[in-house]
Scaffold this motif. Structure first.
Motif, short mmCIF file in Angstrom:
data_model
loop_
_atom_site.label_atom_id
_atom_site.label_comp_id
_atom_site.label_asym_id
_atom_site.label_seq_id
_atom_site.Cartn_x
_atom_site.Cartn_y
_atom_site.Cartn_z
N PRO A 136 0.83 -1.20 0.00
CA PRO A 136 0.00 0.00 0.00
C PRO A 136 0.87 1.26 0.00
O PRO A 136 1.96 1.27 0.56
CB PRO A 136 -0.80 -0.12 1.31
CG PRO A 136 -0.11 -1.14 2.13
CD PRO A 136 0.65 -2.02 1.20
N ARG A 137 0.37 2.31 -0.65
CA ARG A 137 1.08 3.60 -0.65
C ARG A 137 1.00 4.24 0.72
O ARG A 137 0.12 3.94 1.51
CB ARG A 137 0.41 4.55 -1.66
CG ARG A 137 0.56 4.10 -3.10
CD ARG A 137 1.79 4.75 -3.75
NE ARG A 137 2.14 4.07 -4.99
CZ ARG A 137 3.00 3.05 -5.05
NH1 ARG A 137 3.54 2.55 -3.97
NH2 ARG A 137 3.30 2.52 -6.21
N LEU A 138 1.94 5.14 0.98
CA LEU A 138 1.98 5.85 2.27
C LEU A 138 1.30 7.20 2.09
O LEU A 138 1.92 8.13 1.59
CB LEU A 138 3.43 6.10 2.65
CG LEU A 138 4.09 5.29 3.73
CD1 LEU A 138 5.39 5.94 4.14
CD2 LEU A 138 3.19 5.12 4.93
N PRO A 139 0.04 7.35 2.52
CA PRO A 139 -0.59 8.65 2.31
C PRO A 139 -0.05 9.68 3.29
O PRO A 139 0.04 9.44 4.49
CB PRO A 139 -2.08 8.36 2.58
CG PRO A 139 -2.09 7.15 3.44
CD PRO A 139 -0.80 6.40 3.23
N GLY A 140 0.38 10.84 2.77
CA GLY A 140 0.76 11.96 3.62
C GLY A 140 2.08 11.83 4.35
O GLY A 140 2.44 12.69 5.14
N ARG A 141 2.83 10.74 4.12
CA ARG A 141 4.15 10.62 4.74
C ARG A 141 5.16 10.18 3.69
O ARG A 141 4.79 9.54 2.72
CB ARG A 141 4.14 9.59 5.89
CG ARG A 141 3.32 10.02 7.10
CD ARG A 141 3.31 8.93 8.17
NE ARG A 141 4.66 8.74 8.71
CZ ARG A 141 5.23 7.55 8.88
NH1 ARG A 141 4.60 6.43 8.55
NH2 ARG A 141 6.44 7.45 9.38
N ARG A 142 6.43 10.51 3.93
CA ARG A 142 7.47 10.12 2.99
C ARG A 142 8.57 9.37 3.73
O ARG A 142 9.02 9.81 4.79
CB ARG A 142 8.04 11.38 2.32
CG ARG A 142 8.91 11.07 1.12
CD ARG A 142 9.03 12.30 0.24
NE ARG A 142 9.99 13.23 0.81
CZ ARG A 142 10.99 13.78 0.09
NH1 ARG A 142 11.14 13.48 -1.18
NH2 ARG A 142 11.82 14.62 0.67
N GLU A 171 4.23 5.66 12.76
CA GLU A 171 4.05 7.12 12.70
C GLU A 171 5.19 7.88 13.40
O GLU A 171 5.53 9.00 13.02
CB GLU A 171 2.72 7.41 13.40
CG GLU A 171 2.07 8.69 12.99
CD GLU A 171 1.21 8.60 11.73
OE1 GLU A 171 0.63 9.63 11.42
OE2 GLU A 171 1.12 7.55 11.07
#
Length: 399
Positions: free
Chosen positions: A216-222, A259
């Motif tokens: 899954p992609r990481l929404p809002g974090r890099r 997180e």
């Protein structure tokens, strides 16, 4: 699934099964468990050669007479039926049977299907990626925790970065660099795994590509793990050579899952070398080994020089050591930390694997399932166990 059911797994015969117990690291892990498994721990030895298992059990009984009654399970790692039976009887399965890309897949499949927690010592990125694609989803359904790389690959890097991040401010971009130094010799099994991995460049890239499609992609974090350039590191006073092993991949996977690593996290991983000629020689040697590993005949010749099952003697292991230094910065803070211990390839690897297995079996852990890193599955609990068992995590300096 409530936590109680997840951890108790009623109806299992064993708390822990050690698979591949008669190999070099397997036997060291068995000795560690004979000395340190808690009273009442129901554990068993598994492998394909009953005679070797019996001889190992007799040796363990010398360390702890109770080990004379250890159950022995005969199973070949590639026999899916035998492996499924073993996985169904235990709460946690630990395996030392590598190269994992050849001998590991059936065990992971069996644990994912049975809801059995799994730990191994792989340092092979291709294997970890293939197992993610094949078994992560099933393990999430059954509650199995599949934790790869529970030895020198990749516990010091993963938990060292986790420890370092915990000392930095939350909610800000963080940068961590890790620098590995060690004095140790490789065993036949380790060499076979390393040469197998080096010789499978195209397969490794293909497995990584396939994993990216599933992940899954990481929404809002890099989260990034770029391969750094060779450089002189003022922080450690050594030459730093990029080390594109499994370690940085594991660290960035922990960062993606947790997180606490902040909105923008970058990790770089280096071998740390005192003298420039050694650094250059090291780079050339790795390049030569990688080139030779592409040629099957050369790979077999190199492997034949070191038999799997063989390794450095106790005296040599007693003199061996490792340190991984970390430089972490973010939010105006900078910390220097260090993870250090004795012989990384064997003594400490056996300890890390055994403590990881005991941690999954007995500790109160966050509710997780699927393919996980040590930091995500066990975090603080495993950190505490390793510190208690003599692996040092310390803050060297902060500003």
């Amino acid at each position: 699934m409530n936590e109680h059911v997840h951890h108790s797994r009623p109806g299992r015969d064993f708390d822990l099964v050690l698979f591949g117990a008669t190999g070099f690291v397997g036997a060291l892990t068995a000795e560690y468990l004979a000395r340190h498994a808690p009273a009442g721990c129901r554990w068993a030895l598994a492998g394909r050669d009953l005679g070797k298992l019996e001889r190992l059990r007799a040796r363990l009984a010398g360390l702890d007479p109770a080990c004379a009654a250890l159950p022995l399970l005969r199973a070949d790692a590639c026999d899916s039926r035998a492996v499924r039976e073993v996985a169904g009887r235990t709460r946690v399965l630990a395996t030392t049977v590598g190269p994992y890309v050849w001998y590991g897949a059936e065990l992971v499949a069996a644990c994912a299907a049975a809801g059995t927690d799994y730990v191994d010592l792989t340092g092979e990125p291709e294997f970890v990626d293939r197992m993610y694609v094949a078994h992560d989803a099933r393990a999430r359904e059954t509650g199995a925790r599949l934790v790869h790389a529970c030895g020198f690959d990749s516990v010091p890097a993963d938990l060292g970065a986790y420890f370092t991040v915990g000392l930095l401010p939350a909610g800000v971009p963080l940068r961590v660099d890790g620098f590995v130094r060690s004095s140790a010799l490789a065993s036949g099994g380790t060499l076979a795994s390393a040469l197998t991995a080096l010789g499978r460049g195209p397969q490794t890239l293909a497995a990584a590509r396939q994993r990216r499609l599933y992940q899954p992609r990481l929404p809002g974090r890099r989260v990034r793990g770029p391969v750094g350039a060779p450089r002189f590191s003022r922080e450690t006073g050594t030459w730093a050579l990029p080390l594109p092993t499994l370690d940085p991949l594991v660290v960035t996977r922990s960062a993606a899952a947790l997180e606490r690593y902040g909105p923008d996290f970058r990790y770089r991983h280096y071998a740390s070398v005192r003298h420039l000629p050694v650094a250059v020689g090291g780079a050339v040697a790795v390049g030569a080994a990688a080139a030779l590993a592409q040629v099957p005949a050369a790979r077999r010749w190199l492997m034949a020089r070191w038999e799997p099952g063989s390794g450095p003697d106790a005296e040599r292991r007693a003199r061996s050591w490792f340190t991984v230094r970390f430089v972490g910065e973010g939010g105006g803070r900078r910390v220097f930390t260090e993870v250090s211990g004795g012989d990384p390839g064997y003594g400490e690897t056996a300890k890390m694997l055994a403590e990881s297995a005991l941690c999954l079996a007995y500790d109160d852990l966050p509710e997780t399932a699927g393919q996980l890193t040590t930091a995500v599955a066990m975090g603080d609990a495993l950190l505490a166990r390793l510190q208690k068992s003599g692996i040092r995590f310390r803050v060297a300096a902060q500003d």
